[in-house]
Design a protein around this motif. Structure first.
Motif, PDB file in Angstrom:
ATOM      1  N   LYS A 179      42.402  -4.145   7.293  1.00 54.17           N
ATOM      2  CA  LYS A 179      41.994  -3.370   6.130  1.00 54.17           C
ATOM      3  C   LYS A 179      43.060  -2.334   5.823  1.00 54.17           C
ATOM      4  CE  LYS A 179      39.096   0.149   6.221  1.00 54.17           C
ATOM      5  NZ  LYS A 179      37.875   0.989   6.318  1.00 54.17           N
ATOM      6  N   ALA A 180      43.311  -2.151   4.541  1.00 50.91           N
ATOM      7  CA  ALA A 180      44.242  -1.124   4.091  1.00 50.91           C
ATOM      8  C   ALA A 180      43.478  -0.110   3.268  1.00 50.91           C
ATOM      9  CB  ALA A 180      45.358  -1.743   3.259  1.00 50.91           C
ATOM     10  N   THR A 181      43.720   1.163   3.521  1.00 57.80           N
ATOM     11  CA  THR A 181      43.062   2.233   2.789  1.00 57.80           C
ATOM     12  C   THR A 181      44.109   3.181   2.227  1.00 57.80           C
ATOM     13  OG1 THR A 181      41.169   2.128   4.281  1.00 57.80           O
ATOM     14  CG2 THR A 181      41.346   4.064   2.879  1.00 57.80           C
ATOM     15  N   ASN A 182      44.019   3.412   0.907  1.00 53.96           N
ATOM     16  CA  ASN A 182      44.976   4.306   0.274  1.00 53.96           C
ATOM     17  C   ASN A 182      44.313   4.932  -0.947  1.00 53.96           C
ATOM     18  OD1 ASN A 182      47.132   5.321  -1.458  1.00 53.96           O
ATOM     19  ND2 ASN A 182      48.533   4.274  -0.087  1.00 53.96           N
ATOM     20  N   GLY A 183      44.274   6.252  -0.980  1.00 53.97           N
ATOM     21  CA  GLY A 183      43.725   6.937  -2.143  1.00 53.97           C
ATOM     22  C   GLY A 183      42.287   6.578  -2.430  1.00 53.97           C
ATOM     23  N   GLY A 184      41.513   6.320  -1.394  1.00 54.68           N
ATOM     24  CA  GLY A 184      40.111   6.005  -1.577  1.00 54.68           C
ATOM     25  C   GLY A 184      39.825   4.547  -1.871  1.00 54.68           C
TER      26      GLY A 184
END
Length: 116
Positions: A97-102
């Protein structure tokens, strides 16, 4: 956006390295992204295994402490999960999983099977 690979069948005590490629992510976005590995055992909820932040700070679930290592390579836009001393209870589908800026992005999952 994310392509997970590296799963397979291994005997208990063995090792595998999972890879997650963020092929379509531009490099500057990759730098600011937190990556994580989750796993899901059949019939159970998906659970967090490990994560690595933009500054390479890492977190691990208690059940993998000392056995798994998460890492990232910005030049290749890759995230890895090195798994050692595998146990039958580590069997499941592993997702990155990638998470960036919500926003969150999930890979398609790769099956890991550990035989006793």
């Amino acid at each position: 956006q994310l392509q997970a690979s590296g799963g397979g069948l291994v005997q208990a005590g063995g090792s595998l390295r999972l890879s997650c490629k963020a092929a379509r992510m531009i490099t500057s976005t990759f730098w600011g992204t937190t990556f994580a590995w989750y796993r899901q055992v059949s019939g159970q909820q998906r659970e967090s295994v490990a994560s690595i932040g933009p500054d390479r700070d890492t977190n691990y679930a208690d059940f993998v402490q000392g056995r798994f290592t998460i890492s990232r390579d910005s030049s290749r836009k890759m995230t890895y999960l090195q798994m050692s001393s595998l146990k039958p209870e580590d069997t499941g589908v592993y997702y990155c999983k990638a998470t960036n800026g919500g926003q969150e992005y999930w890979g398609q999952g790769t099956q890991v099977t550990v035989s006793s």
